[in-house]
Design an enzyme around this catalytic site. Structure first.
Site, PDB file in Angstrom:
ATOM      1  N   GLN B 130       9.388  26.214 -12.408  1.00 57.67           N
ATOM      2  CA  GLN B 130       8.440  26.165 -11.310  1.00 57.67           C
ATOM      3  C   GLN B 130       8.559  27.406 -10.428  1.00 57.67           C
ATOM      4  OE1 GLN B 130       7.574  22.759  -8.139  1.00 57.67           O
ATOM      5  NE2 GLN B 130       9.666  23.504  -7.924  1.00 57.67           N
ATOM      6  N   GLY B 131       7.523  28.197 -10.316  1.00 60.75           N
ATOM      7  CA  GLY B 131       7.569  29.406  -9.497  1.00 60.75           C
ATOM      8  C   GLY B 131       6.926  29.197  -8.139  1.00 60.75           C
ATOM      9  N   TYR B 132       7.728  28.701  -7.208  1.00 67.23           N
ATOM     10  CA  TYR B 132       7.204  28.406  -5.860  1.00 67.23           C
ATOM     11  C   TYR B 132       7.802  29.340  -4.807  1.00 67.23           C
ATOM     12  CZ  TYR B 132       4.567  24.066  -6.665  1.00 67.23           C
ATOM     13  OH  TYR B 132       3.640  23.131  -7.032  1.00 67.23           O
ATOM     14  N   SER B 133       9.073  29.100  -4.463  1.00 64.54           N
ATOM     15  CA  SER B 133       9.689  29.820  -3.332  1.00 64.54           C
ATOM     16  C   SER B 133       9.768  31.321  -3.587  1.00 64.54           C
ATOM     17  CB  SER B 133      11.105  29.311  -3.100  1.00 64.54           C
ATOM     18  OG  SER B 133      11.091  27.969  -2.739  1.00 64.54           O
ATOM     19  N   SER B 165      14.314  27.111 -10.679  1.00 64.13           N
ATOM     20  CA  SER B 165      15.303  26.338 -11.443  1.00 64.13           C
ATOM     21  C   SER B 165      15.206  26.669 -12.931  1.00 64.13           C
ATOM     22  CB  SER B 165      15.070  24.837 -11.267  1.00 64.13           C
ATOM     23  OG  SER B 165      15.028  24.517  -9.916  1.00 64.13           O
ATOM     24  N   GLU B 248       7.549  16.062  -6.172  1.00 65.20           N
ATOM     25  CA  GLU B 248       8.908  16.573  -6.216  1.00 65.20           C
ATOM     26  C   GLU B 248       9.764  15.867  -5.173  1.00 65.20           C
ATOM     27  OE1 GLU B 248       9.413  20.662  -5.032  1.00 65.20           O
ATOM     28  OE2 GLU B 248      11.249  20.871  -6.220  1.00 65.20           O
ATOM     29  N   GLU B 377      14.359  18.991   7.797  1.00 67.16           N
ATOM     30  CA  GLU B 377      13.648  19.296   9.037  1.00 67.16           C
ATOM     31  C   GLU B 377      12.142  19.406   8.786  1.00 67.16           C
ATOM     32  OE1 GLU B 377      16.444  20.753   7.958  1.00 67.16           O
ATOM     33  OE2 GLU B 377      17.786  19.850   9.432  1.00 67.16           O
TER      34      GLU B 377
END
Lengths: 378, 393
Positions: B130-133, B165, B248, B377
């Site tokens: 998964q290419g998110y952050s 990941s 997720e 948060e």
């Protein structure tokens, strides 16, 4: 696990409407400030009968509405939201459970319709010390011939001051601390030898300390089998524990809702205090805890509806969590209301006082934590 | 077929088909079958188990049969899980394809994309990441900068992802890219898929405090991505991203309530024993264990309740943020308790006794639970804003 179906949603909504109208928090203030002799309104109790609540756990043949424990919890939660005072838990939940399960035909025929019709108030006398501990029952019931003679003291008997009948947990054999040898008796509160002291609690609700001195109980007054009353007592208490946990969900939920509303209206430093992240995150945390508690209360009631004999674990989980969450919700409510939260004028203090009493009633967090663990053999 | 019949048949099938090696308690990470082009099965049993389950569509029991799923109803799927648990059967396959991309494709993908990718996920043939952050887009994910320029029949992708990941082990990536730099940040993002062997893709594992490297930095240097690999509409990738984040969060959160891997009471009983009344001999530990167990029970009941409510058409919406928050915080607490129970044994890092510090490494890994997929948060912020409607949240 279930979602509420239409019938139950209707029950909840009608309960909310009825209680908001007939028994808002101001009604508890009236009872308190007038030192009402009963500590609850008999009109309200009859109104609850008309709503079908007095017979909520009673079969239709005995005049009940038989909504089950999930229905019971929905009503209890709404009672928590308005701090409604009534003999619902003692009579419609616990006495009805004990009688329905183990009453003789005669006892059932006499008392279940009376409960359904709101014509009898029946209190459960279990506790003897400062802490709930049914196994420690010491009040003695000595057999003489076909009858019994009861001697001992009971405390924290909710609705004991207005009860027509008392279900009393007594020891017919063995030592305090043993599950075996406990028996239940259903006896008239006016029986010679019974002295009842009304106790007004911190939450403006009433209970009683009751002294039994050579009180006569006939053999037919026994509820269930003599000497083997522990499981019956447990089932009776578990229905009450689930009910009070649901009420606690209501107490916590309502004080939380009022707090969130206050966060949106109170300004300091030129901002709504709800704009401060320090308060936002605490409020969001409480919301999460309420969601978890709601699931536990529901799952306890589903378990009770399915099989009351095996519901103890779920009930203890719910009552434990209820104690933790209600304490959190009302403490944070008072803190976030600031100085106003300390005043009698604002209702929040009443919620905190009720929360304290509900935590103790029918076993505190420690009691239920222990039971939960023992049920899983640790 | 009645549910009872289904249960009976499932039980019989599992009894006959689940190999003995797949009924041993899972040690967690080392025993997970991730699948993929380069997957090396840890045993013949693991291979057979995957093949048999995939043939029935039971690696993804509730996906439609036409895409490699089992076509089971919610009730049937629950029975399958219960029956698997009853014999201690391990999950035959885990993957980001199953948890995340699959549900997203079922919802947003076109027919060709579903036909191409879903069966391969179900059979464990392609492993996804998964290419998110990005380095500058963590909690503020929508500020991501990896850009995809429209070059006619392909997108040209340049940029960097982080915390990807298993990027170094994955075959394909589903990736958020910026396709309109001029638009407001949520409105210029698209969702694309591409093969990790495409020229210009490189990965670099990140060494974590656990001593392991499940995450990578992933670099894109003039990577050509075919246009047909765009999922959903151009510049509407944030909708899919949000959908996936919800998924997720629910699954990370549910991790805290999974009874499967390690049992706290069992670990505690083994380590400290019981007193003559049957209580754990260490009152302090017992207290922690009880709290964790009840909260785990509450979380599980909440997951079930939300499922039932969603099915009954009673919206659950942002409430899944609660599951993520409560589940991950619980999991961290549980592992602190595991470490307390283990005492100095739990500190061993390189011994055979400790299987190279498995517990300690798991304990350290849990610390990421409340960061990944949206921090605690951020979750509390979502509740404050979307549910409680607090001002300025």
């Amino acid at each position: 696990m279930i979602a509420l179906d239409e019938d139950r949603i209707m029950l909840r909504d009608s309960a909310r409407e009825f209680l908001t109208d007939k028994s808002p928090v101001s009604e508890l203030r009236r009872l308190r400030d007038t030192r009402d002799q009963d500590g609850f309104s008999r009109d309200l109790w009859r109104g609850m009968k008309d709503m079908g609540w007095t017979g909520i756990l009673i079969d239709e043949a005995n005049g009940g509405s038989d909504f089950g424990h999930v229905g019971m919890a929905l009503v209890c939660e709404e009672m928590g939201r308005t701090l409604a005072a009534s003999p619902f838990l003692s009579t419609a939940v616990m006495a009805a459970t004990a009688l329905r399960r183990s009453g003789s035909e005669e006892q059932k025929k006499k008392w279940l319709p009376a409960i359904s019709e709101a014509k009898a108030i029946i209190a459960l006398a279990v506790d003897e010390g400062r802490k709930h501990n049914p196994e420690a029952t010491a009040l003695k019931a000595e057999m003489s011939g076909n009858a019994f003679r009861l001697n001992g003291d009971k405390s924290f008997v909710v609705d004991g001051h207005v009860a027509d009948q008392i279900i009393v947990a007594a020891r017919t054999e063995g030592d305090p601390g043993k599950k075996e040898g406990i028996s239940l008796f259903l006896i008239d509160s006016k029986s010679p030898g019974i002295s009842i002291e009304r106790v007004i609690g911190v939450d403006s609700r009433n209970n009683a300390r009751i002294k039994f001195e050579n009180v006569h109980a006939a053999g037919t007054d026994a509820l269930g089998e003599v000497g083997k009353g522990y499981q019956l007592l447990e089932n009776t208490l578990n229905a009450g524990r689930a009910g009070i946990a649901a009420e606690m969900l209501g107490v916590a939920g309502e004080s939380f809702d009022r707090t969130v509303a206050y966060l949106k209206e109170r300004k300091q430093f030129g901002k709504f205090i709800g704009e401060f992240q320090a308060l936002q995150h605490r409020a969001a945390h409480i919301f999460g805890e309420l969601e978890l508690l709601r699931s536990l209360v529901l799952s306890a009631c589903v378990a009770l509806d399915k099989n009351p004999d095996t519901a103890g674990l779920s009930v203890s989980a719910a009552k434990f969590k209820a104690a933790e969450v209600v304490k959190l919700a009302v403490s944070e409510a008072v803190q976030m209301f600031g100085g106003m939260g300390m005043t009698d004028e604002i209702d929040i203090g009443l919620f905190m006082k009720r929360a304290r009493a509900t935590q103790e009633f029918l076993g505190d967090a420690g009691f239920h934590a222990d039971r939960f663990a023992l049920a899983q053999k640790f | 077929m009645s549910l009872d019949t289904f249960r009976q048949e499932t039980r019989e099938w599992l009894a006959q088909n689940c190999p003995p090696g797949m009924r041993k308690p899972s040690r967690g990470e080392p025993d997970i079958c991730w699948g993929g082009r380069n997957w090396k099965f840890e045993s013949e049993d693991q291979k057979i188990w995957l093949e048999r389950m995939a043939a029935r569509g039971w690696t993804v029991p509730m996906w439609p049969k036409e895409y490699g799923g089992g076509g089971l109803s919610r009730e049937e799927e629950k029975i399958l899980r219960e029956e698997m648990r009853a014999i201690g059967a391990r999950s035959p396959l885990e993957s980001f394809g199953i948890w995340m991309l699959g549900p997203a494709l079922l919802q947003f993908g076109n027919e060709a994309q579903k036909k191409e990718h879903l069966p391969k996920i179900a059979r464990g043939e392609i492993r996804w990441c998964q290419g998110y952050s990005e380095p500058g887009a963590g909690s503020d994910l929508a500020s991501l900068q990896t850009k995809a320029e429209d070059k006619g029949d392909y997108f040209l992708v340049n940029g960097q992802k982080i915390w990807t990941s298993y990027a170094d082990k994955a075959d394909w990536i589903f990736c958020l890219v910026r396709t309109d730099p001029a638009a407001p940040k949520h409105s210029g993002i698209s969702f694309v898929l591409f093969d990790m062997t495409t020229p210009g893709v490189s990965t670099k594992p990140i060494l974590l405090i656990s001593g392991k490297s499940p995450f990578c930095e992933t670099f894109f240097d003039d990577v050509k991505v075919p246009k047909e690999n765009l999922v959903g509409n151009l510049n509407e990738g944030w909708t899919i991203a949000k959908y996936l984040l919800t998924h997720e969060r629910a699954s990370i959160g549910a991790g805290g309530s999974l009874a499967g891997l390690r049992s706290l009471p069992a670990a505690a009983i083994k380590a400290v024993g019981r007193d003559q009344n049957g209580r754990l001999a260490d009152a302090f530990i017992r207290n922690d264990v009880i709290r964790a167990e009840i909260d785990g029970y509450a979380l599980l009941a909440t997951v079930e309740r939300y499922k039932a409510e969603a099915k009954a058409g009673q919206g659950v919406g942002s409430k899944s943020a609660i599951l993520k928050y409560a589940g991950t915080e619980l999991n961290k607490r549980r592992y602190e308790t595991f470490m307390t129970i283990a005492g100095s044994d739990g500190l061993e890092w390189e011994s055979e006794r400790s299987e190279d510090g498995t517990l300690a490494r798991e304990w350290l890994r849990t610390k990421a639970n409340s960061i990944e997929g949206g921090t605690s948060e951020v979750m509390l912020g979502i509740v404050a804003k979307q549910i409680l409607k607090l001002p300025g949240a």
